[in-house]
Design a protein around this motif. Structure first.
Motif, short mmCIF file in Angstrom:
data_model
loop_
_atom_site.label_atom_id
_atom_site.label_comp_id
_atom_site.label_asym_id
_atom_site.label_seq_id
_atom_site.Cartn_x
_atom_site.Cartn_y
_atom_site.Cartn_z
N UNK A 41 9.05 21.35 -56.25
CA UNK A 41 9.79 20.14 -55.90
C UNK A 41 8.96 18.93 -56.29
N UNK A 42 9.58 17.94 -56.93
CA UNK A 42 8.84 16.77 -57.41
C UNK A 42 9.39 15.49 -56.82
N UNK A 43 8.51 14.52 -56.62
CA UNK A 43 8.90 13.19 -56.17
C UNK A 43 7.89 12.18 -56.67
N UNK A 44 8.38 11.02 -57.01
CA UNK A 44 7.48 9.93 -57.38
C UNK A 44 6.76 9.43 -56.13
N UNK A 95 5.37 19.91 -54.97
CA UNK A 95 5.04 20.74 -53.82
C UNK A 95 5.80 22.06 -53.91
N UNK A 96 5.23 23.07 -53.23
CA UNK A 96 5.78 24.42 -53.29
C UNK A 96 5.51 25.12 -51.97
N UNK A 97 6.53 25.81 -51.46
CA UNK A 97 6.38 26.60 -50.24
C UNK A 97 6.30 28.08 -50.63
N UNK A 98 5.21 28.71 -50.26
CA UNK A 98 4.99 30.13 -50.53
C UNK A 98 5.08 30.89 -49.21
N UNK A 99 6.07 31.77 -49.07
CA UNK A 99 6.36 32.42 -47.80
C UNK A 99 5.30 33.45 -47.42
N UNK A 104 0.50 21.59 -52.79
CA UNK A 104 0.95 20.38 -53.49
C UNK A 104 -0.12 19.95 -54.47
N UNK A 105 0.34 19.31 -55.54
CA UNK A 105 -0.57 18.68 -56.49
C UNK A 105 0.04 17.34 -56.89
N UNK A 106 -0.77 16.32 -56.91
CA UNK A 106 -0.35 14.99 -57.33
C UNK A 106 -1.03 14.66 -58.65
N UNK A 107 -0.20 14.35 -59.66
CA UNK A 107 -0.70 13.86 -60.94
C UNK A 107 -0.60 12.34 -60.93
N UNK A 108 -1.71 11.65 -61.20
CA UNK A 108 -1.71 10.19 -61.26
C UNK A 108 -2.37 9.76 -62.56
#
Length: 380
Positions: free
Chosen positions: A134-137, A149-153, A166-170
């Motif tokens: 899932x991505x968001x600015x 972000x990703x949910x791993x059960x 989660x990983x943020x690219x800036x």
């Protein structure tokens, strides 16, 4: 998906850059994949795919001022799905190899499906590279940014606990050059090993060999591996070996040395134990492309860096121009915890954990690590 103004085909941002979100296709399961482009006013840009949270493109100037890609990009979703080798992806839950696909946490053994001979590699056959994130600015201090972000059960690929990664690219630009910063984080509901990294394939000169690239690494030790590329447990001094990059050296001068470790891996596929682990983010690598004049400096707080020279690339990939990608056409600089650390407590002790969460993340704690790729062309 995101409710930011960066809707498909449009952009959002300020004087420090913009974000453009566009469709990129669908997976074989029918999941939509998006491409998020981070643009700077200078024209430098980075593109990230929601499938695998993958770094798709990174375009920066060379010494003549011409912008070009410095990472290997594939043309479409089907190409990424067919590709072995994790091009550009964020890999996990545990990057690198788990010996025998097994690990024990708090007296309980867990097994991960084998996908690399007798070992589990990069989280197993359905690791994070295979998922749509899932991505968001998000707001960043100096330029455009996107958070994936990703949910791993609980039980995913045999790993305990529900993990949210989660990983943020800036992307930003300043006196040091263009900076692509990756900030990783993860939380869990049960004790589980975590080791996240990015698996982009780098060639600072564009298509062609990386054997003329010059590498310098602040690493006085490395991890020898056994016949199936699992660390033996020894932390060997690099002095007198082809793994000594403390002074700049051309990669091609070392690749074909009659060294048992290089022969065993078909080139470099080894963890360099970075100096000054536990001291926070510091510069650990400098890589120069002689044809383009581009320079890449890597800054990280991680204790290890997996140097991989694309030993298994066999021409099956085709880049955006249709050119086959072969062994020696790119390399990976994967900042991470030391491989198989969950099975080797010594790798997380004595400062080798680098001040990070260590091999095992527990409920209530947050795994965090950061890596910045700084690109410039000093001869420009």
């Amino acid at each position: 998906m995101s409710t930011s103004p960066a809707e498909s085909g449009s952009s959002a941002g300020s004087g420090t850059g913009s974000v453009v979100r566009t469709p990129f296709g669908r997976t074989r399961r029918g999941e939509p994949v998006e491409r998020w482009e981070l643009r700077l006013p200078s024209g430098a840009s980075a593109e990230v795919l929601t499938r695998g949270a993958a770094l798709h493109r990174l375009r920066v100037p060379d010494a003549a001022g011409a912008r070009g890609d410095v990472v290997v990009a594939l043309p479409d979703v089907a190409s990424y799905e067919a590709a072995e080798g994790y091009p550009g992806a964020v890999v996990g839950r545990v990057a690198n190899r788990l010996a025998g696909g097994r690990f024990t946490v708090d007296g309980v053994e867990h097994r991960v499906p084998l996908n690399d001979g007798p070992n589990a590699l990069h989280g197993g056959a359905e690791g994070f590279d295979q998922r749509v994130w899932r991505a968001e600015e998000v707001a960043a201090a100096a330029g455009p940014a996107v958070r994936l972000s990703l949910r791993s059960l609980d039980g995913d690929m045999g790993f305990p606990g529900e993990l949210v990664a989660a990983v943020t690219y800036a992307l930003s630009e300043g006196p040091d050059g263009v900076v692509l910063r990756l900030d990783y984080e993860a939380t869990t509901t049960a004790a589980t090993p975590v080791n996240l990294t990015n698996h982009a394939y780098v060639n600072l000169d564009g298509p062609g060999t990386v054997e003329d690239h010059v590498l310098r690494a602040h690493a006085s030790r490395y991890l020898p591996v056994d016949e199936v590329l699992i660390p033996t447990g020894e932390l060997r001094e690099v002095a007198g070996t082809p793994f000594d990059f403390r002074s700049p050296a051309r990669l091609g001068e070392r690749l074909r040395e009659a060294d048992e470790q290089l022969l065993r891996a078909g080139g470099y596929d080894h963890s360099l134990v970075l100096d000054d682990a536990g001291t926070g983010e510091r510069e650990v690598v400098e890589l120069t492309g002689p044809r383009s004049g581009r320079r890449l400096r890597v800054r990280t707080d991680a204790p290890g860096l997996q140097l991989y020279t694309g030993n298994f690339l066999d021409g099956a990939w085709r880049d955006l121009s249709g050119r086959p990608v072969r062994q020696g056409d790119a390399l990976c600089l994967e900042t991470q915890l030391l491989p198989d650390a969950v099975n080797r407590p010594a790798f997380s002790e004595g400062g080798l954990g680098g001040g990070l969460a260590g091999a095992v993340l527990r409920p209530g704690a947050v795994f965090t690590t950061t890596t910045s790729f700084v690109l410039d062309a000093p001869g420009a």
